[in-house]
Scaffold this motif. Structure first.
Motif, PDB file in Angstrom:
ATOM      1  N   VAL A 271     -11.594 -11.259  -3.750  1.00 59.03           N
ATOM      2  CA  VAL A 271     -10.525 -10.584  -2.999  1.00 59.03           C
ATOM      3  C   VAL A 271      -9.842  -9.533  -3.877  1.00 59.03           C
ATOM      4  CG1 VAL A 271      -8.261 -10.912  -1.921  1.00 59.03           C
ATOM      5  CG2 VAL A 271     -10.127 -12.490  -1.411  1.00 59.03           C
ATOM      6  N   ALA A 272      -9.631  -9.876  -5.155  1.00 59.53           N
ATOM      7  CA  ALA A 272      -9.008  -8.924  -6.084  1.00 59.53           C
ATOM      8  C   ALA A 272      -9.860  -7.664  -6.229  1.00 59.53           C
ATOM      9  CB  ALA A 272      -8.796  -9.592  -7.447  1.00 59.53           C
ATOM     10  N   GLN A 273     -11.180  -7.833  -6.332  1.00 59.85           N
ATOM     11  CA  GLN A 273     -12.078  -6.675  -6.448  1.00 59.85           C
ATOM     12  C   GLN A 273     -12.021  -5.806  -5.188  1.00 59.85           C
ATOM     13  OE1 GLN A 273     -16.075  -7.659  -7.678  1.00 59.85           O
ATOM     14  NE2 GLN A 273     -15.373  -9.220  -9.104  1.00 59.85           N
ATOM     15  N   ARG A 274     -11.936  -6.442  -4.040  1.00 57.99           N
ATOM     16  CA  ARG A 274     -11.871  -5.687  -2.794  1.00 57.99           C
ATOM     17  C   ARG A 274     -10.549  -4.923  -2.679  1.00 57.99           C
ATOM     18  NH1 ARG A 274     -14.658  -9.796   1.685  1.00 57.99           N
ATOM     19  NH2 ARG A 274     -16.649 -10.033   0.562  1.00 57.99           N
ATOM     20  N   LEU A 275      -9.481  -5.524  -3.169  1.00 54.87           N
ATOM     21  CA  LEU A 275      -8.193  -4.825  -3.160  1.00 54.87           C
ATOM     22  C   LEU A 275      -8.244  -3.597  -4.066  1.00 54.87           C
ATOM     23  CD1 LEU A 275      -5.587  -7.744  -3.240  1.00 54.87           C
ATOM     24  CD2 LEU A 275      -6.034  -6.154  -1.379  1.00 54.87           C
ATOM     25  N   LYS A 280      -5.221   2.829  -3.549  1.00 56.12           N
ATOM     26  CA  LYS A 280      -5.157   4.128  -4.208  1.00 56.12           C
ATOM     27  C   LYS A 280      -5.250   3.943  -5.714  1.00 56.12           C
ATOM     28  CE  LYS A 280      -2.403   6.658  -0.786  1.00 56.12           C
ATOM     29  NZ  LYS A 280      -1.175   7.478  -0.588  1.00 56.12           N
ATOM     30  N   GLN A 281      -5.651   4.998  -6.397  1.00 55.43           N
ATOM     31  CA  GLN A 281      -5.879   4.907  -7.835  1.00 55.43           C
ATOM     32  C   GLN A 281      -4.608   4.518  -8.588  1.00 55.43           C
ATOM     33  OE1 GLN A 281      -7.557   8.427  -9.536  1.00 55.43           O
ATOM     34  NE2 GLN A 281      -7.811   7.554 -11.566  1.00 55.43           N
ATOM     35  N   ILE A 294      -0.019  -8.867  -3.878  1.00 62.53           N
ATOM     36  CA  ILE A 294       0.902  -7.757  -3.623  1.00 62.53           C
ATOM     37  C   ILE A 294       0.189  -6.447  -3.940  1.00 62.53           C
ATOM     38  CG2 ILE A 294       3.041  -6.621  -4.339  1.00 62.53           C
ATOM     39  CD1 ILE A 294       3.627  -9.097  -2.790  1.00 62.53           C
ATOM     40  N   LEU A 295       0.361  -5.471  -3.061  1.00 59.63           N
ATOM     41  CA  LEU A 295      -0.157  -4.124  -3.297  1.00 59.63           C
ATOM     42  C   LEU A 295       0.974  -3.145  -2.990  1.00 59.63           C
ATOM     43  CD1 LEU A 295      -3.589  -2.743  -2.146  1.00 59.63           C
ATOM     44  CD2 LEU A 295      -1.546  -1.383  -1.869  1.00 59.63           C
ATOM     45  N   ALA A 296       1.231  -2.218  -3.894  1.00 57.65           N
ATOM     46  CA  ALA A 296       2.293  -1.223  -3.697  1.00 57.65           C
ATOM     47  C   ALA A 296       1.755   0.161  -4.027  1.00 57.65           C
ATOM     48  CB  ALA A 296       3.497  -1.535  -4.568  1.00 57.65           C
TER      49      ALA A 296
END
Length: 642
Positions: A271-275, A280-281, A294-296
């Protein structure tokens, strides 16, 4: 000597950079030494008849000024190159030393007045020894300066006929050897200290990195998220919004329980790799804990945030194959935007968390944006949660009973126990307000046990052929000792087990839990009956009826009085009734409100009915009155005949 210099030059880049920076520390000292040299040379030139001395003094002045300017300006540059700075310093130092050495030697060679010779030779020796210690961080520069200063002076002194001049030349050579030894010792001490400091700094940096990194996924952990989000917000571009995505893998615990934590860790890593692939970079990604991520990142508007969310959700929920297992992953996501949903990180986190909760409540495996109404609902839920635990102690909760009637005879066969909450300030609170809160907080276990105990006590006062039905929550069933708690309640109320009927919904059975099977098997063996509630609203699997000990099916009210009631629902009821008759099961129609509905479900094959047509839910004393009146109505003709 050359080998030592080569070895000292082969330094770690970071150590070398630090040592080069020592050359530029305290430029005031360098300025004082240079200005002193300029004054001495100008004074000595005033004693000389030849113009070349004045020209050398002016050249020394120009070099000194340039060195002072470089010492002040170069350290202030942002993109400093250590090697270039070293070369510039080296060029200035060697040029100044060479001119100084030649100037001092010429005062001896041309036999200027003794005071002029003493002034320049003394300054040159003092400068050479002093600068050796100051520039010990780069010994090649220190030793090179001494060579350029002392060599011309020694040549001039040795060529003189005076014995004192030659003695001074020997003394300078001995001083030179001694200063080289001191310079190398200072250098080694300084180098080792700097290297040790750099090693400690690297270790501290590595430990800090480990402290902020999740070992399973390689993403930031909670501490790292807080740190890098603050850092990211301080340097982010002038975009209108910052989007915070909070993801939670649905039912991840089932994977750990069924396949082990090693497989669970592989799922988290995937899942981490897919995120990483979808984000965005410049985005900040982290594992908040457990199965939450969490993704920001910056977004132009809400629409872009939704596009990112849908892409992430689609990628994360793709099946994962680990060894021979093909795992289906579901994911819920909450989203909050800055500044619309909060100016600071804490408020933004709260908004995303509430949105995530909303996504879970609405069925999971979906995205939800934060809305201010969620905060209001949270405040109300917290109020209910705090007051619900006290409601039992204050006798604010009551049990009401709604009759379940035999459609062929009109007799009451059972009562369904329903909880009511009469708040002293807020008035009556609907069950759909506080029951979900009780389930979320775990208070449903205490509440459910209390409802069962109260219902059993009331039913013990009724005729032996009347049963009581109690709804069970999935949390109650999975609680340790759940079956024993129910049997104890029956024992204390002195109610036979066959007079208690437990109603459970299909959602309890979806996970095929052995714990649920053992719970039902233990109580069924004791005589407790089971009913499948809200049949027709879920998967309506016939396998449930064959696998579990159900003696009754309750057809959901939507088939009777809902907007979809009609010919199709009648056909479904007929089919279910025929099946129930074959399996020797009773079928209850819920939500009966009119005589036409009663006649329709009876014609369709339902044996029992429940709804406002017969009675609303009433307190226990009114339930007793209903039974007494029914007995009088049915037994009156018998007494008259007798």
């Amino acid at each position: 000597m050359l080998r030592v210099l080569l070895r000292t030059n082969a330094l770690d880049d970071r150590v070398r950079k630090t040592l080069v920076e020592t050359l530029y520390t305290q430029p005031t000292n360098l300025a004082i030494g240079a200005i002193t040299g300029v004054l001495c040379s100008l004074v000595a030139a005033s004693y000389a008849p030849d113009r070349i001395f004045l020209e050398l003094a002016l050249l020394l002045t120009a070099i000194a000024a340039a060195r002072i300017l470089m010492a002040v300006m170069l350290p202030r540059l942002r993109n400093r190159d250590a090697r270039r700075m070293e070369l510039l310093y080296e060029f200035g130092a060697f040029t100044y030393s060479a001119v100084l050495g030649v100037f001092a030697a010429m005062t001896v060679w041309y036999q200027l007045p003794a005071t002029a010779q003493l002034l320049m030779v003394a300054y040159a020796i003092g400068y050479g020894t002093g600068i050796a210690a100051r520039n010990a961080g780069r010994p090649s520069i220190s030793i090179g300066q001494m060579i350029l200063i002392f060599t011309p002076i020694n040549v001039a002194l040795w060529n003189g006929e005076d014995l004192a001049h030659r003695a001074l030349a020997v003394a300078i050579v001995l001083l030179w050897i001694g200063m080289i030894s001191i310079t190398m010792k200072v250098f080694h001490t300084l180098r080792d200290s700097v290297a040790a400091a750099e090693t400690s700094a690297r270790l501290a940096e590595k430990m800090q990195h480990l402290a902020r990194t999740d070992v399973v996924t390689g993403l930031h952990n909670r501490a790292g998220l807080n740190h890098y989000l603050v850092e990211y917000m301080s340097r982010r571009r002038a975009m209108p919004n910052l989007a915070l995505f909070w993801l939670d893998l649905d039912k991840f615990k089932d994977i750990n329980d069924a396949l082990g934590h090693q497989v669970g860790d592989q799922v988290l890593s995937e899942v981490a790799q897919r995120l990483r692939a979808q984000a965005k970079q410049e985005a900040v990604i982290g594992r908040f804990g457990g199965d939450e991520f969490i993704l920001a990142c910056d977004v132009r508007d809400r629409r872009e945030a939704e596009t990112i969310a849908l892409a992430v959700l689609a990628d994360v929920t793709r099946p994962i194959r680990i060894d021979d297992d093909r795992l289906e992953i579901a994911c819920s996501m909450g989203i909050a935007l800055q500044p619309d949903d909060g100016e600071d990180l804490e408020t933004l986190f709260q908004g995303a968390d509430l949105a995530l909760y909303h996504a879970k409540v609405n069925g999971r495996n979906q995205i939800s944006f934060y809305d201010p109404s969620m905060s209001r609902n949270l405040v109300r839920r917290r109020e209910i949660e705090a007051e619900l635990r006290l409601a039992l102690q204050r006798d604010e909760l009551s049990i009401f009973f709604q009759p379940i009637v035999d459609l062929s005879t009109g007799r009451i066969r059972a009562f369904e126990a329903l909880v009511r909450w009469f708040h002293p300030v807020k008035g009556e609170l609907r069950p759909d307000e506080f029951i979900p809160v009780a389930e979320e907080t775990g208070a449903i276990i205490t509440l459910g046990n209390w409802i069962t105990a109260q219902a059993a006590r009331a039913a013990a006062q009724w005729p032996d052929d009347v049963t009581v039905a109690v709804n069970l929550s999935p949390l109650q069933i999975k609680a340790p000792g759940a079956a024993m708690g129910i049997l104890n309640a029956l024992r204390e109320a002195r109610l036979p087990a066959h007079r208690l009927e437990l109603e459970i919904t299909e959602t309890v059975l979806l996970d095929h839990s052995k714990q649920t099977e053992d719970f039902m098997a233990e109580l069924s063996a004791a005589g407790v009956r089971f009913a499948l509630d809200d049949f027709g609203t879920g998967y309506s699997s016939l396998g449930y009826l064959n696998k579990y000990p159900f003696g009754k099916i309750k057809v959901d009210r939507s088939f009777v009085s809902g907007v979809n009631a009609g010919k199709k629902s009648d056909a479904i009821i007929r089919a279910v009734s025929g099946m129930a008759s074959t399996l020797d099961m009773q079928i209850v129609a819920e939500g009966l409100e009119t005589i036409e509905q009663v006649q329709a479900v009876q014609a369709a094959g339902c044996t029992l009915g429940q709804g406002y047509y017969f009675s609303r839910a009433v307190p226990d004393y009114l339930a007793g009155m209903l039974l007494a009146r029914e007995r009088e109505r049915l037994d009156g003709p018998k007494r008259a005949i007798a």
